[in-house]
Enzyme design. Sequence first.
Site, PDB file in Angstrom:
ATOM      1  N   CYS A 136      -5.102   9.916  13.759  1.00  0.00           N
ATOM      2  CA  CYS A 136      -4.860   9.472  12.740  1.00  0.00           C
ATOM      3  C   CYS A 136      -3.096   8.590  12.555  1.00  0.00           C
ATOM      4  O   CYS A 136      -3.182   9.516  11.572  1.00  0.00           O
ATOM      5  CB  CYS A 136      -5.449   9.706  11.265  1.00  0.00           C
ATOM      6  SG  CYS A 136      -5.278   8.421   9.503  1.00  0.00           S
ATOM      7  N   CYS A 139      -2.296   7.926   8.646  1.00  0.00           N
ATOM      8  CA  CYS A 139      -2.619   9.134   7.619  1.00  0.00           C
ATOM      9  C   CYS A 139      -1.158  10.181   8.422  1.00  0.00           C
ATOM     10  O   CYS A 139      -0.671  10.000   6.939  1.00  0.00           O
ATOM     11  CB  CYS A 139      -3.896   9.911   7.997  1.00  0.00           C
ATOM     12  SG  CYS A 139      -5.429   9.035   7.847  1.00  0.00           S
ATOM     13  N   ASP A 140      -1.071  10.389   9.608  1.00  0.00           N
ATOM     14  CA  ASP A 140       0.332  10.717   9.601  1.00  0.00           C
ATOM     15  C   ASP A 140       1.380  10.284  10.674  1.00  0.00           C
ATOM     16  O   ASP A 140       2.343  11.308  10.699  1.00  0.00           O
ATOM     17  CB  ASP A 140      -0.236  11.860  10.832  1.00  0.00           C
ATOM     18  CG  ASP A 140      -1.837  12.792   9.928  1.00  0.00           C
ATOM     19  OD1 ASP A 140      -1.405  12.772   8.764  1.00  0.00           O
ATOM     20  OD2 ASP A 140      -2.403  13.006  10.904  1.00  0.00           O
TER      21      ASP A 140
END
Length: 554
Positions: A136, A139-140
């Site tokens: 993701c 997200c990251d």
Amino acid sequence: MSEHIYDLIIVGAGPAGLTAGLYAGRATLDTLILEGNSVGGQVTTTSVVYNYPGVAEVDGTELMNKMQKQVADFGVEIKHAEVAKYDNLTADVKTVTDANGQQYQARSIIISGGANPRKVGFPGEEKFRGRGVAYCSTCDGELFTGLQIFVVGGGYAAAEEADYLSRYGKHVTVLVRGDHFTCPPLIASRALDNPKVSVKYNTEVESVSGDDYLTEATLVNNKTGEKTVYHLNDGDQTFGVFVYIGTQPATKNLEGVINLNQQGYIITDSQRQTNIPGVFAAGDIIEKSLRQIVTATADGAEAATAAEKYIADQKQRLGIPIHAEIKQPTKTVGQTSSLDNQEEVTPHAGNWLSADIDQQLKPIFARLTRTVTLQILTNGTPLSDQLLGFVTEFASLDEEHMKVEKQAAPQDVKYLPQLRLLDANGNDTGLHYAGIPTGHELNSLVLGIYNVAGPGQTISPEMVERIKALPEATIKIGVSLTCHFCPDVVAACQRMAALNPKITATMIDLQHFPELRKAKNIMSVPATMINDGPVIFGSQTMEQLVTAVENTRT
């Protein structure tokens, strides 16, 4: 089992499920949407959506938030619950059971649970998930700022996310298994025309390895057999491998229940009905040639329209009134009605919260019944001043129930500055926020306030008793403010803390606390740590988190 019989239950709140909910709400069907993870599905992992009709460019999460609001405006309830079992699907009244054992009944069901990122399967992929391997970008991605990033895949997602990740990584290399991108040239150009992105065709990851973090990757040319070993650049701690090779349908609990194809996708007819009358499916979970947001929304509309006819025919046969009373828009935590926006909106004078957010929070704060103190523990840094400014502005939205208190942090408190919620008696509730809970984490703070000073999120009585019986636990949740999975994990842990005084749950913005990232080898969020034990990476349900704390008993 609940005695209430819904007209329609929709399983999954991605674009297909939300569109189905919108059409069902407009048709005045008594509808419930059940979602086990974050509302919005896979779209919320997309940095920017470029190909949704009428919208030139939009953040994936923003698009899903707008869809969710439309659904709420028609009075459709969205409940956070993971469906574990389907029963009596051939009967007039069908039953679904969630992971906590709660049962729900409906005359018709639409299954739109979507699909999960598919793994490649190379050696080291699972071992280094969260320590270099990721799925993701939103997200990251920021956790790999200034580092080398590899993107595995050759389709829409690989091209678009490589472009997005280039804003963080010092360079992005796309590894395409074939000899060209499989997406249209305009999409591929986002990677091909980006000076920070290079592409290697006919290239696969043979294996990855490392110690605490990912430090080495072996790449192989699948035509020539030539192997290349990538080692860390001098001064780098790790590098990233982001996998975008398609998805796996979320149909594990449907095997033997309805007809699936060999790949596990649900087989439907032209009206999106499965082999069982009254059971429909929509979105990425079904068998079809193109999986895009626009096709998912079309599926949802078709399924809801067909379900409406099925329900009307059943009610007519049983002599039940067809049309339910038109419901007023439902106001629940995290949702607002368009009726709220009919009031004149006064722009907020602060810098943190927009006038639109102020209006969205009003119906939530209207349900508060007790006071809560927002205690700020400072350490004299600029970040402390920023936290004070944010909290002061936030608390001004409801000065009757929210008070602000500032004090120098005790020497034994780590991760500063920190916000703590105190109850009406001045007791620490165990709900802590290290950093500034903005971005997606604003949801965590709002839910924390709601759980401490309001009715609180509804969970089953059995789960409440389990939580109250939990042993003492200190829970830390490492987050990124861009991560859409993180707030659900933070909220679940903090719900446990609100019910059990032996539990503390601290949200920690990892961008401000690199020492924790380094100590725990964290390169993916959400990252949950119980009593400083091993990191639990990824989205976790309340059931999973409660079980994890129960397992800490000696």
